[in-house]
Design a protein around this motif. Structure first.
Motif, PDB file in Angstrom:
ATOM      1  N   HIS A 161      83.179  60.915  -1.723  1.00  9.16           N
ATOM      2  CA  HIS A 161      83.952  60.758  -0.479  1.00  9.16           C
ATOM      3  C   HIS A 161      84.081  62.089   0.257  1.00  9.16           C
ATOM      4  CE1 HIS A 161      84.913  56.581  -0.661  1.00  9.16           C
ATOM      5  NE2 HIS A 161      85.512  56.670  -1.833  1.00  9.16           N
ATOM      6  N   ASP A 162      84.345  63.144  -0.481  1.00 12.57           N
ATOM      7  CA  ASP A 162      84.491  64.461   0.149  1.00 12.57           C
ATOM      8  C   ASP A 162      83.180  64.865   0.827  1.00 12.57           C
ATOM      9  OD1 ASP A 162      84.493  67.531   0.213  1.00 12.57           O
ATOM     10  OD2 ASP A 162      86.573  67.072  -0.339  1.00 12.57           O
ATOM     11  N   GLY A 163      82.062  64.639   0.115  1.00 12.48           N
ATOM     12  CA  GLY A 163      80.754  64.983   0.682  1.00 12.48           C
ATOM     13  C   GLY A 163      80.445  64.168   1.923  1.00 12.48           C
ATOM     14  N   LEU A 164      80.753  62.873   1.887  1.00 17.62           N
ATOM     15  CA  LEU A 164      80.463  62.009   3.044  1.00 17.62           C
ATOM     16  C   LEU A 164      81.243  62.483   4.268  1.00 17.62           C
ATOM     17  CD1 LEU A 164      80.458  58.444   1.411  1.00 17.62           C
ATOM     18  CD2 LEU A 164      78.482  59.859   1.998  1.00 17.62           C
ATOM     19  N   GLN A 165      82.482  62.876   4.043  1.00 20.07           N
ATOM     20  CA  GLN A 165      83.299  63.349   5.169  1.00 20.07           C
ATOM     21  C   GLN A 165      82.712  64.628   5.777  1.00 20.07           C
ATOM     22  OE1 GLN A 165      87.449  63.194   4.419  1.00 20.07           O
ATOM     23  NE2 GLN A 165      87.957  64.271   6.313  1.00 20.07           N
ATOM     24  N   ARG A 166      82.304  65.547   4.906  1.00 20.69           N
ATOM     25  CA  ARG A 166      81.721  66.797   5.408  1.00 20.69           C
ATOM     26  C   ARG A 166      80.425  66.517   6.179  1.00 20.69           C
ATOM     27  NH1 ARG A 166      83.579  71.574   2.403  1.00 20.69           N
ATOM     28  NH2 ARG A 166      85.177  70.886   0.938  1.00 20.69           N
ATOM     29  N   LEU A 167      79.621  65.597   5.657  1.00 21.16           N
ATOM     30  CA  LEU A 167      78.343  65.286   6.315  1.00 21.16           C
ATOM     31  C   LEU A 167      78.574  64.598   7.651  1.00 21.16           C
ATOM     32  CD1 LEU A 167      76.383  64.109   3.165  1.00 21.16           C
ATOM     33  CD2 LEU A 167      75.897  66.161   4.507  1.00 21.16           C
ATOM     34  N   GLN A 168      79.562  63.713   7.688  1.00 17.36           N
ATOM     35  CA  GLN A 168      79.873  63.034   8.952  1.00 17.36           C
ATOM     36  C   GLN A 168      80.310  64.058   9.998  1.00 17.36           C
ATOM     37  OE1 GLN A 168      82.765  59.875   8.616  1.00 17.36           O
ATOM     38  NE2 GLN A 168      81.955  58.921  10.442  1.00 17.36           N
ATOM     39  N   GLU A 169      81.165  64.977   9.583  1.00 12.76           N
ATOM     40  CA  GLU A 169      81.628  66.017  10.514  1.00 12.76           C
ATOM     41  C   GLU A 169      80.470  66.894  10.981  1.00 12.76           C
ATOM     42  OE1 GLU A 169      84.719  67.911   8.287  1.00 12.76           O
ATOM     43  OE2 GLU A 169      86.081  66.204   8.538  1.00 12.76           O
ATOM     44  N   ALA A 170      79.450  67.048  10.134  1.00 10.66           N
ATOM     45  CA  ALA A 170      78.294  67.889  10.487  1.00 10.66           C
ATOM     46  C   ALA A 170      77.240  67.106  11.272  1.00 10.66           C
ATOM     47  CB  ALA A 170      77.677  68.479   9.220  1.00 10.66           C
ATOM     48  N   GLY A 171      77.509  65.835  11.563  1.00 12.54           N
ATOM     49  CA  GLY A 171      76.609  65.074  12.433  1.00 12.54           C
ATOM     50  C   GLY A 171      75.499  64.322  11.723  1.00 12.54           C
ATOM     51  N   PHE A 172      75.618  64.180  10.409  1.00  9.41           N
ATOM     52  CA  PHE A 172      74.601  63.392   9.700  1.00  9.41           C
ATOM     53  C   PHE A 172      74.793  61.910  10.017  1.00  9.41           C
ATOM     54  CE2 PHE A 172      74.157  67.319   7.553  1.00  9.41           C
ATOM     55  CZ  PHE A 172      72.879  67.329   7.011  1.00  9.41           C
ATOM     56  N   ALA A 173      73.644  61.199  10.117  1.00  9.30           N
ATOM     57  CA  ALA A 173      73.707  59.782  10.482  1.00  9.30           C
ATOM     58  C   ALA A 173      73.692  58.879   9.265  1.00  9.30           C
ATOM     59  CB  ALA A 173      72.520  59.428  11.379  1.00  9.30           C
ATOM     60  N   LEU A 174      73.049  59.337   8.196  1.00 10.65           N
ATOM     61  CA  LEU A 174      72.814  58.448   7.059  1.00 10.65           C
ATOM     62  C   LEU A 174      72.756  59.272   5.779  1.00 10.65           C
ATOM     63  CD1 LEU A 174      71.816  55.336   6.677  1.00 10.65           C
ATOM     64  CD2 LEU A 174      69.579  56.387   6.274  1.00 10.65           C
ATOM     65  N   VAL A 175      73.285  58.694   4.704  1.00  8.99           N
ATOM     66  CA  VAL A 175      73.147  59.301   3.372  1.00  8.99           C
ATOM     67  C   VAL A 175      72.434  58.293   2.482  1.00  8.99           C
ATOM     68  CG1 VAL A 175      74.356  60.255   1.380  1.00  8.99           C
ATOM     69  CG2 VAL A 175      75.247  60.646   3.666  1.00  8.99           C
ATOM     70  N   CYS A 176      71.364  58.736   1.838  1.00 11.73           N
ATOM     71  CA  CYS A 176      70.601  57.862   0.933  1.00 11.73           C
ATOM     72  C   CYS A 176      70.887  58.251  -0.509  1.00 11.73           C
ATOM     73  CB  CYS A 176      69.103  58.018   1.197  1.00 11.73           C
ATOM     74  SG  CYS A 176      68.594  57.450   2.829  1.00 11.73           S
ATOM     75  N   VAL A 177      70.731  57.295  -1.398  1.00 16.18           N
ATOM     76  CA  VAL A 177      70.918  57.573  -2.827  1.00 16.18           C
ATOM     77  C   VAL A 177      70.035  56.626  -3.631  1.00 16.18           C
ATOM     78  CG1 VAL A 177      72.878  55.976  -3.194  1.00 16.18           C
ATOM     79  CG2 VAL A 177      72.651  58.004  -4.628  1.00 16.18           C
ATOM     80  N   LEU A 178      69.520  57.142  -4.738  1.00 19.10           N
ATOM     81  CA  LEU A 178      68.800  56.302  -5.700  1.00 19.10           C
ATOM     82  C   LEU A 178      69.695  56.228  -6.926  1.00 19.10           C
ATOM     83  CD1 LEU A 178      66.136  54.836  -6.375  1.00 19.10           C
ATOM     84  CD2 LEU A 178      65.266  57.004  -7.268  1.00 19.10           C
TER      85      LEU A 178
END
Ligand SMILES: CC(C)(COP(=O)(O)OP(=O)(O)OC[C@H]1O[C@@H](n2cnc3c(N)ncnc32)[C@H](O)[C@@H]1OP(=O)(O)O)[C@@H](O)C(=O)NCCC(=O)NCCS
Length: 170
Positions: free
Chosen positions: A93-110
């Motif tokens: 959750h912490d990482g997703l928030q930081r990425l959203q604030e940095a303008g990332f559109a999508l996070v992928c995971v395997l």
């Protein structure tokens, strides 16, 4: 428990975490490479009483034919004595928030849909893995949208630490 970006001084403790969390997989080489490649990675640690109890690394990737910012979540590890206490979820959750604030559109995971589904990830069909996955891993390739972006398709272009077909097929 606290979450913060890792520093060079944390490298030894992060590296030591992985054989304990993954006794049957050797993730140390890729973790070492990712921690060295700070221009494309974001590494977060969870600490409790000044001890590192969890780590997650996000890698900045491209999607062939698109200009969106995409991140790859991997790996994620929590110390065995601290698992199932919310550490892994908090790191994600912490990482997703930081990425959203940095303008990332999508996070992928395997990973395991039973785990990542709880964190809002769904099966990804538009963005392809850099190397073909074994058919039985179909549901393991997942993503989570971070913004209100138009759907985009294409192959995920990963930096050198992830350019090893065996990481995607074993
Ligand atoms: C998988 C892992 C990262 C989860 O982190 P965590 O801090 O233990 O998990 P959280 O406390 O945030 O979430 C716990 C919930 O996730 C689920 N969960 C935990 N580990 C799981 C796993 N390996 N597979 C599926 N679901 C899992 C459980 O439903 C659990 O809830 P419950 O205890 O109420 O049943 C951690 O357990 C770990 O490092 N495991 C060893 C390495 C590993 O298997 N990594 C795989 C990452 S894809």
């Amino acid at each position: 428990m606290q979450i913060r970006p890792s520093t060079a001084e944390d490298t030894g403790a992060i590296i030591a975490l992985y054989p304990r969390a993954f006794p049957e997989e050797d993730l140390v080489p890729v973790v070492r490479e990712l921690l060295e490649d700070t221009s494309t990675t974001m590494s977060l640690v969870a600490t409790a009483d000044d001890r590192i109890v969890g780590n997650v690394i996000f890698t900045t990737c491209d999607v062939d034919g698109s200009d969106v910012k995409v991140s790859l979540l991997a790996p994620l590890a929590v110390a065995p004595d601290c698992q199932r206490q919310g550490v892994g979820s908090a790191l994600v959750h912490d990482g997703l928030q930081r990425l959203q604030e940095a303008g990332f559109a999508l996070v992928c995971v395997l990973g395991d849909p039973a785990y990542y589904g709880r964190l809002g990830f769904v099966t990804e069909k538009g963005v392809d893995t850099p190397y073909p996955l074994p058919a039985e891993w179909g549901d393991a390739w997942q993503s989570r949208l971070l913004g209100d972006v138009k759907k985009f398709d294409g192959r995920l272009l990963v930096p050198p630490p992830w350019q090893h077909p065996e990481y995607w097929t074993n």
